[in-house]
Write a protein that holds these residues in place. Sequence first.
Motif, PDB file in Angstrom:
ATOM      1  N   UNK A 121     102.785 133.071 -24.425  1.00  0.00           N
ATOM      2  CA  UNK A 121     102.571 133.482 -25.809  1.00  0.00           C
ATOM      3  C   UNK A 121     103.883 133.684 -26.539  1.00  0.00           C
ATOM      4  N   UNK A 177     107.696 151.987 -26.606  1.00  0.00           N
ATOM      5  CA  UNK A 177     109.076 151.528 -26.705  1.00  0.00           C
ATOM      6  C   UNK A 177     109.778 152.201 -27.887  1.00  0.00           C
ATOM      7  N   UNK A 229     102.402 148.994 -26.965  1.00  0.00           N
ATOM      8  CA  UNK A 229     101.880 147.736 -26.435  1.00  0.00           C
ATOM      9  C   UNK A 229     100.810 148.023 -25.390  1.00  0.00           C
ATOM     10  N   UNK A 272     106.629 138.144 -24.979  1.00  0.00           N
ATOM     11  CA  UNK A 272     106.331 139.373 -24.243  1.00  0.00           C
ATOM     12  C   UNK A 272     107.422 139.760 -23.268  1.00  0.00           C
ATOM     13  N   UNK A 320     116.081 146.551 -27.555  1.00  0.00           N
ATOM     14  CA  UNK A 320     115.268 147.520 -26.822  1.00  0.00           C
ATOM     15  C   UNK A 320     116.149 148.665 -26.336  1.00  0.00           C
ATOM     16  N   UNK A 365     111.891 152.237 -22.719  1.00  0.00           N
ATOM     17  CA  UNK A 365     110.451 152.049 -22.635  1.00  0.00           C
ATOM     18  C   UNK A 365     109.855 153.082 -21.687  1.00  0.00           C
ATOM     19  N   UNK A 417     109.901 140.171 -16.962  1.00  0.00           N
ATOM     20  CA  UNK A 417     109.078 141.357 -17.140  1.00  0.00           C
ATOM     21  C   UNK A 417     108.274 141.220 -18.412  1.00  0.00           C
ATOM     22  N   UNK A 418     106.981 141.253 -18.307  1.00  0.00           N
ATOM     23  CA  UNK A 418     106.141 141.071 -19.488  1.00  0.00           C
ATOM     24  C   UNK A 418     106.142 142.284 -20.387  1.00  0.00           C
ATOM     25  N   UNK A 419     106.852 143.307 -20.024  1.00  0.00           N
ATOM     26  CA  UNK A 419     106.757 144.542 -20.791  1.00  0.00           C
ATOM     27  C   UNK A 419     107.983 144.829 -21.631  1.00  0.00           C
ATOM     28  N   UNK A 420     108.901 143.909 -21.692  1.00  0.00           N
ATOM     29  CA  UNK A 420     110.128 144.242 -22.402  1.00  0.00           C
ATOM     30  C   UNK A 420     110.077 143.831 -23.867  1.00  0.00           C
ATOM     31  N   UNK A 421     109.353 142.780 -24.190  1.00  0.00           N
ATOM     32  CA  UNK A 421     109.238 142.408 -25.597  1.00  0.00           C
ATOM     33  C   UNK A 421     110.547 141.962 -26.211  1.00  0.00           C
ATOM     34  N   UNK A 422     110.954 140.750 -25.939  1.00  0.00           N
ATOM     35  CA  UNK A 422     112.217 140.266 -26.456  1.00  0.00           C
ATOM     36  C   UNK A 422     112.042 139.645 -27.827  1.00  0.00           C
ATOM     37  N   UNK A 448     112.911 150.787 -30.250  1.00  0.00           N
ATOM     38  CA  UNK A 448     113.806 149.686 -30.573  1.00  0.00           C
ATOM     39  C   UNK A 448     114.816 150.165 -31.610  1.00  0.00           C
TER      40      UNK A 448
END
Lengths: 115, 115
Positions: B31, A35, A95, B96, A47, A50, B100-105, A37
């Motif tokens: 998480x 990613x 990640x 996470x 973001x 990615x 979408x678990x891949x964006x990471x907010x 950021x």
Amino acid sequence: AQTVTQSQPEMSVQEAETVTLSCTYDTSESNYYLFWYKQPPSRQMILVIRQEAYKQQNATENRFSVNFQKAAKSFSLKISDSQLGDTAMYFCAFMKYSGNTPLVFGKGTRLSVIA
Amino acid sequence: SAVISQKPSRDICQRGTSLTIQCQVDSQVTMMFWYRQQPGQSLTLIATANQGSEATYESGFVIDKFPISRPNLTFSTLTVSNMSPEDSSIYLCSVPGGTSATRGFFGPGTRLTVL
């Protein structure tokens, strides 16, 4: 353990020009996400873009694109037609592929866009 | 995409006191992550908070100093205990991702100053 290295603490670019921010990483994982950021002075982490490691095609989001070199473990960010609003800290992050894992960040690059 | 709020947005505290930071997510997540960003530095993971179990702390961070609660799937708190000026940082919670678990907010962060 994963590490992310950003070797450019600070960069500047003229408005409307193109700039490339560098990022290298180290991992033994074969599948993962990378990613970029952006953190403006407001401190909100935004973001930018990615990349999934299993995809060969480089990700693009409007003026932002990446050059992902998996074998070299390199993940650079190119910002085209730079705008004053692009002025911010930029962090490269890694990640693991599972998704429910935290991000590992580089030290950041402070980008200044000059009018 | 998940919407994350944090309270307080900033605070100035006296040495030796404690501050509890709240993080609220608008959707259920397994998480939640707590990060610290010291002045001019990158983000460092403090701990991972799972609902229904003890938080997992990273090296250099201990539960007595940074107790974490995770009473349900949308809420978590981080307490910074017995504060010293070295605790002056931005504290951010993260999930996470929503759908979408891949964006990471990330939440908007809490800027803490300890005098």
